[in-house]
Design a protein around this motif. Structure first.
Motif, PDB file in Angstrom:
ATOM      1  N   ARG A 155       0.842  -1.196   0.000  1.00  0.00           N
ATOM      2  CA  ARG A 155       0.000   0.000   0.000  1.00  0.00           C
ATOM      3  C   ARG A 155       0.878   1.247   0.000  1.00  0.00           C
ATOM      4  NH1 ARG A 155      -5.045  -1.199  -0.287  1.00  0.00           N
ATOM      5  NH2 ARG A 155      -5.564  -3.366   0.206  1.00  0.00           N
ATOM      6  N   HIS A 156       0.270   2.361  -0.441  1.00  0.00           N
ATOM      7  CA  HIS A 156       1.000   3.624  -0.468  1.00  0.00           C
ATOM      8  C   HIS A 156       1.619   3.922   0.896  1.00  0.00           C
ATOM      9  CE1 HIS A 156      -0.071   5.125  -4.487  1.00  0.00           C
ATOM     10  NE2 HIS A 156      -1.169   4.421  -4.329  1.00  0.00           N
ATOM     11  N   GLU A 157       0.848   3.679   1.966  1.00  0.00           N
ATOM     12  CA  GLU A 157       1.358   3.979   3.314  1.00  0.00           C
ATOM     13  C   GLU A 157       2.589   3.140   3.632  1.00  0.00           C
ATOM     14  OE1 GLU A 157      -2.479   2.608   3.668  1.00  0.00           O
ATOM     15  OE2 GLU A 157      -2.136   4.093   2.108  1.00  0.00           O
ATOM     16  N   ASN A 158       2.591   1.872   3.210  1.00  0.00           N
ATOM     17  CA  ASN A 158       3.741   1.008   3.479  1.00  0.00           C
ATOM     18  C   ASN A 158       4.994   1.578   2.830  1.00  0.00           C
ATOM     19  OD1 ASN A 158       1.588  -1.777   2.728  1.00  0.00           O
ATOM     20  ND2 ASN A 158       2.064  -0.999   4.756  1.00  0.00           N
ATOM     21  N   LEU A 159       4.893   1.872   1.541  1.00  0.00           N
ATOM     22  CA  LEU A 159       6.076   2.313   0.788  1.00  0.00           C
ATOM     23  C   LEU A 159       6.528   3.706   1.228  1.00  0.00           C
ATOM     24  CD1 LEU A 159       4.959   0.905  -2.667  1.00  0.00           C
ATOM     25  CD2 LEU A 159       6.918   0.112  -1.345  1.00  0.00           C
ATOM     26  N   VAL A 160       5.563   4.606   1.441  1.00  0.00           N
ATOM     27  CA  VAL A 160       5.939   5.966   1.853  1.00  0.00           C
ATOM     28  C   VAL A 160       6.554   5.936   3.258  1.00  0.00           C
ATOM     29  CG1 VAL A 160       5.088   8.290   2.354  1.00  0.00           C
ATOM     30  CG2 VAL A 160       4.259   7.078   0.333  1.00  0.00           C
ATOM     31  N   SER A 161       6.014   5.113   4.159  1.00  0.00           N
ATOM     32  CA  SER A 161       6.594   4.981   5.504  1.00  0.00           C
ATOM     33  C   SER A 161       8.051   4.553   5.409  1.00  0.00           C
ATOM     34  CB  SER A 161       5.876   3.916   6.333  1.00  0.00           C
ATOM     35  OG  SER A 161       4.570   4.266   6.551  1.00  0.00           O
ATOM     36  N   TYR A 162       8.305   3.602   4.529  1.00  0.00           N
ATOM     37  CA  TYR A 162       9.672   3.125   4.361  1.00  0.00           C
ATOM     38  C   TYR A 162      10.581   4.263   3.908  1.00  0.00           C
ATOM     39  CZ  TYR A 162      13.683   0.923   2.175  1.00  0.00           C
ATOM     40  OH  TYR A 162      14.960   0.607   1.804  1.00  0.00           O
ATOM     41  N   VAL A 163      10.130   5.028   2.925  1.00  0.00           N
ATOM     42  CA  VAL A 163      10.954   6.109   2.393  1.00  0.00           C
ATOM     43  C   VAL A 163      11.181   7.182   3.463  1.00  0.00           C
ATOM     44  CG1 VAL A 163      11.077   7.951   0.676  1.00  0.00           C
ATOM     45  CG2 VAL A 163      10.223   5.691   0.009  1.00  0.00           C
ATOM     46  N   LEU A 164      10.111   7.597   4.130  1.00  0.00           N
ATOM     47  CA  LEU A 164      10.244   8.669   5.125  1.00  0.00           C
ATOM     48  C   LEU A 164      11.069   8.206   6.318  1.00  0.00           C
ATOM     49  CD1 LEU A 164       6.708  10.355   5.151  1.00  0.00           C
ATOM     50  CD2 LEU A 164       8.659  10.757   3.642  1.00  0.00           C
ATOM     51  N   GLY A 165      10.984   6.915   6.629  1.00  0.00           N
ATOM     52  CA  GLY A 165      11.710   6.407   7.785  1.00  0.00           C
ATOM     53  C   GLY A 165      13.206   6.247   7.536  1.00  0.00           C
ATOM     54  N   THR A 166      13.608   6.110   6.290  1.00  0.00           N
ATOM     55  CA  THR A 166      15.003   5.746   6.039  1.00  0.00           C
ATOM     56  C   THR A 166      15.780   6.729   5.166  1.00  0.00           C
ATOM     57  OG1 THR A 166      14.373   4.381   4.138  1.00  0.00           O
ATOM     58  CG2 THR A 166      14.534   3.258   6.249  1.00  0.00           C
ATOM     59  N   VAL A 167      15.116   7.704   4.541  1.00  0.00           N
ATOM     60  CA  VAL A 167      15.825   8.574   3.599  1.00  0.00           C
ATOM     61  C   VAL A 167      15.601  10.041   3.945  1.00  0.00           C
ATOM     62  CG1 VAL A 167      16.185   9.103   1.152  1.00  0.00           C
ATOM     63  CG2 VAL A 167      15.300   6.872   1.809  1.00  0.00           C
ATOM     64  N   GLU A 168      16.658  10.853   3.833  1.00  0.00           N
ATOM     65  CA  GLU A 168      16.495  12.297   3.985  1.00  0.00           C
ATOM     66  C   GLU A 168      16.202  12.909   2.626  1.00  0.00           C
ATOM     67  OE1 GLU A 168      16.265  12.640   7.765  1.00  0.00           O
ATOM     68  OE2 GLU A 168      16.012  14.407   6.494  1.00  0.00           O
ATOM     69  N   PHE A 169      15.193  13.777   2.595  1.00  0.00           N
ATOM     70  CA  PHE A 169      14.812  14.443   1.357  1.00  0.00           C
ATOM     71  C   PHE A 169      15.988  15.253   0.818  1.00  0.00           C
ATOM     72  CE2 PHE A 169      12.970  18.184  -0.830  1.00  0.00           C
ATOM     73  CZ  PHE A 169      12.278  17.520  -1.829  1.00  0.00           C
ATOM     74  N   ALA A 170      16.253  15.110  -0.495  1.00  0.00           N
ATOM     75  CA  ALA A 170      17.316  15.869  -1.174  1.00  0.00           C
ATOM     76  C   ALA A 170      18.678  15.661  -0.505  1.00  0.00           C
ATOM     77  CB  ALA A 170      16.976  17.357  -1.235  1.00  0.00           C
ATOM     78  N   GLY A 171      18.844  14.504   0.153  1.00  0.00           N
ATOM     79  CA  GLY A 171      20.091  14.255   0.882  1.00  0.00           C
ATOM     80  C   GLY A 171      21.286  13.917  -0.008  1.00  0.00           C
ATOM     81  N   ALA A 172      21.042  13.586  -1.266  1.00  0.00           N
ATOM     82  CA  ALA A 172      22.136  13.198  -2.164  1.00  0.00           C
ATOM     83  C   ALA A 172      22.782  14.428  -2.779  1.00  0.00           C
ATOM     84  CB  ALA A 172      21.607  12.282  -3.270  1.00  0.00           C
ATOM     85  N   GLY A 173      24.071  14.301  -3.121  1.00  0.00           N
ATOM     86  CA  GLY A 173      24.769  15.378  -3.804  1.00  0.00           C
ATOM     87  C   GLY A 173      24.347  15.457  -5.264  1.00  0.00           C
TER      88      GLY A 173
END
Lengths: 103, 502
Positions: free
Chosen positions: B162-180
């Motif tokens: 579900r959208h909530e599953n995948l978005v939770s994973y992204v928000l929990g593990t990745v910083e927005f715009a964190g890459a160079g």
């Protein structure tokens, strides 16, 4: 209000939009520029109010605002001019603690 | 919490950054969003209730993932290597699907009645419809993605993410715009693997450009890493082994900063060699399942280096661990009656968190009353929360009345200097129920004998765990994503033992 994880909250006085990433099991007052945030999708009317000129510190797209004591974390999905606050206190910007990229 | 929110944020925050494809001519975040919006209109006009993607990885996949999300229908990436019968069975579940299918597979799919266009036609069609209008995510209860499990131990099941599953994973593990700005990630797993989906999302959210290697060839991987100055890559263990085994080629990867691996068990010998050969690279071991929206535990770069350098057996052993739980994930190791076990005690692995789906098409939710999902993996936690995964419960050999985990024997075999790959299975036996048989790949030129390998196992494990037989094979049957096909091993070993008819 009692924010829910995953809930999108908008500011009625500027472009600020946040998503609730962590929520306390308690009623809290969430504001932007002094005016309550609201869940636009719930059909609730936008709260009335004027932006408080003393609370225009701004919020930045993609940044997290967290109060660890309360167990509250908001992710800013649209930036704006107003200051995000909980129970009248500005919510500090949380330092990024990125995990190593795992995929 | 919709996948489209991630793309909306990316387009807002770094719309002009190339996020898919080559530095020159790739798709920017803003363009990806325009194409996804155009694609969503095409899907909606077709009246489709799903998007079936049966092709190699590439820009068409990313566009399809987000177009399906805006249209409010699930993306169903299907394994293009499946046989006709299996593909028919899967497609029968999605009769009103919008098909994006590589030309070479058209025959197979056309017979199912699915209306298909090629990935090239799909991209052209979305570009025609991309008029810059603001996309609006359709209101829908549909899952974001349906992935069919590889079915190495049972019939394939459709996992509803579900959208909530995948978005939770992204928000929990990745910083927005964190890459160079110059970061580039290379993806080598096919689109029907959960890592391809999670990778498309996490790299986009981080602002990291993604390149794909459509069909994995070790030499090509090395060339692409250097040519595109790839900084991050994800591989399955068999891919890493093949890269390190490339003879007479330049194996340097100067731009590479991070190499993530997962999907199957990493032989210690391979990771030790990789750490020694590329000391500048950060290695990350990720453990997760389709049902958990990818990664639930991570063993980070410093932990790899500390383990390699340490004399403390407990720290050293962590090189074989899957690491600690990512934020928002809880792990319990339980006994067969579902009672939690203390650290150090092996048992069954259960996982809870917002990213955990545990939901199958037509079967509903498989999580227990406390929200925990049973992985069917065996393992243990150490005192500091490091998870050690010890194989699938379904692979357990029952010899006499004794339960034997093949992983333990495989680990011992793999520690022998002449063994490059090993699998241990139970073969039906009239006296014991199952007999322990090992199929082993040895280094070329080795003179080791089956009896020497049996003696090697007996030195390390008790007698009942010694393989009754050791067969030498040229290679072991694996899926392209590195998972051992144990059923094929058992079938081949049994066929091998049949008396020859005269």
């Amino acid at each position: 209000m009692k924010p829910r994880v995953g809930q999108t909250l908008s500011s009625p006085v500027d472009t600020t939009t946040v998503i609730v990433v962590r929520a306390p099991d308690a009623d809290v007052e969430l504001t932007c520029a002094g005016v309550p945030l609201y869940d636009a999708k719930s059909g609730a009317p936008a709260p009335d109010g004027e932006a408080d000129p003393a609370q225009l510190g701004g919020s930045q797209l993609g940044k997290r605002y967290a109060d660890d004591e309360l167990g509250l974390e908001l992710l800013c999905t649209k930036g704006g001019q107003g200051t995000l606050a909980v129970n009248g206190t500005p919510i500090p910007l949380r330092d990024a603690k990125p995990l190593p990229a795992s995929d | 919490m919709n996948l489209t929110m991630l793309l909306d944020m990316a387009a807002d925050g770094f719309g002009n950054r190339v996020v898919v494809g080559p530095r020159e001519g790739g798709l920017t975040a803003a363009r990806l969003r325009e194409l996804a919006a155009g694609g969503a209109r095409a899907i909606t006009e077709a009246g489709a209730d799903a998007v079936v993607y049966l092709a190699v990885n590439g820009p068409a996949f990313q566009v399809a993932l987000f177009a399906a999300a805006y249209a409010g229908v699930p993306l169903v990436p299907v394994n293009y290597r499946l046989g006709q019968e299996q593909i028919d069975q899967l497609l029968a579940n999605h009769p009103r699907a919008y098909g994006i299918v590589d030309t070479r597979d058209n025959d197979v799919v056309t017979r199912s009645g699915l209306v298909c266009r090629t990935p090239e036609d799909w991209l052209a069609d979305t570009a025609d419809r991309a008029d810059g209008a603001e996309p609006e995510a359709a209101f829908s209860e549909a899952p974001a993605v349906i992935i069919y499990t590889s079915g190495t131990t049972s019939a394939p099941k459709g996992v509803l993410l579900r959208h909530e599953n995948l978005v939770s994973y992204v928000l929990g593990t990745v910083e927005f715009a964190g890459a160079g700005e110059d970061d580039a990630a290379l993806m080598s797993v096919p689109p029907y693997h959960i890592a391809a989906v999670s990778n498309a999302l996490t790299n986009l959210f981080a602002g990291r450009r993604v390149l794909v290697l459509e069909n994995f060839i070790a030499e090509k991987w090395l060339e692409l890493v250097r040519a595109e100055r790839v900084t991050n890559a994800m591989v399955v263990p068999t891919m890493l082994a093949r890269i390190l085994d490339c003879e007479d080629v330049d194996r340097s990867v100067p731009s590479l900063r991070s190499l993530a691996y997962g999907g199957a068990k990493m032989p210690l010998r391979v990771i030790e060699r990789a750490l020694a050969e590329w000391p500048h690279v950060d290695f990350v071991n990720a453990y997760g399942l389709t049902e958990t929206s990818s990664t639930v535990t991570v063993l980070g770069p410093e932990e790899h280096r500390a383990a390699l350098a340490s004399d403390d057996p407990a720290v050293r052993a962590r090189l074989a661990s899957a690491g600690c739980a990512v934020p928002g994930i809880e792990i319990e190791v339980r006994d067969e009656l579902s009672r939690p076990l203390p650290p150090g005690t092996p048992g069954l692995i259960w996982i809870r968190g917002d990213q955990v789906s545990g939901e199958y098409a037509g079967q509903g939710s498989a999580v227990d009353e406390r929200g925990f999902f049973f992985t069917r993996d065996q393992g243990r936690l150490d005192a500091d929360g490091y998870l050690f995964v010890e194989g699938r419960m379904d692979d357990t050999i029952i010899r006499g009345a004794e339960n034997i985990a093949p992983a333990e024997i495989e680990d011992v075999l793999l520690r022998h200097p002449d063994v490059t790959d090993a699998v241990v299975v139970g073969v039906p036996d009239e006296e014991w129920g199952q007999r322990i048989v090992a199929a082993v790949v040895i280094t070329s030129g080795s003179t080791v004998t089956p009896d020497q390998l049996r003696a090697h196992v007996r030195e390390h494990l008790r007698g009942s765990k010694t393989p009754d037989r050791v067969a030498f094979w040229a290679e072991l049957p694996r899926t392209v994503t590195g998972k051992l096909l144990r059923r094929e091993v058992v079938a081949a070993l049994q066929a091998d033992e049949q008396p020859v008819a005269h």
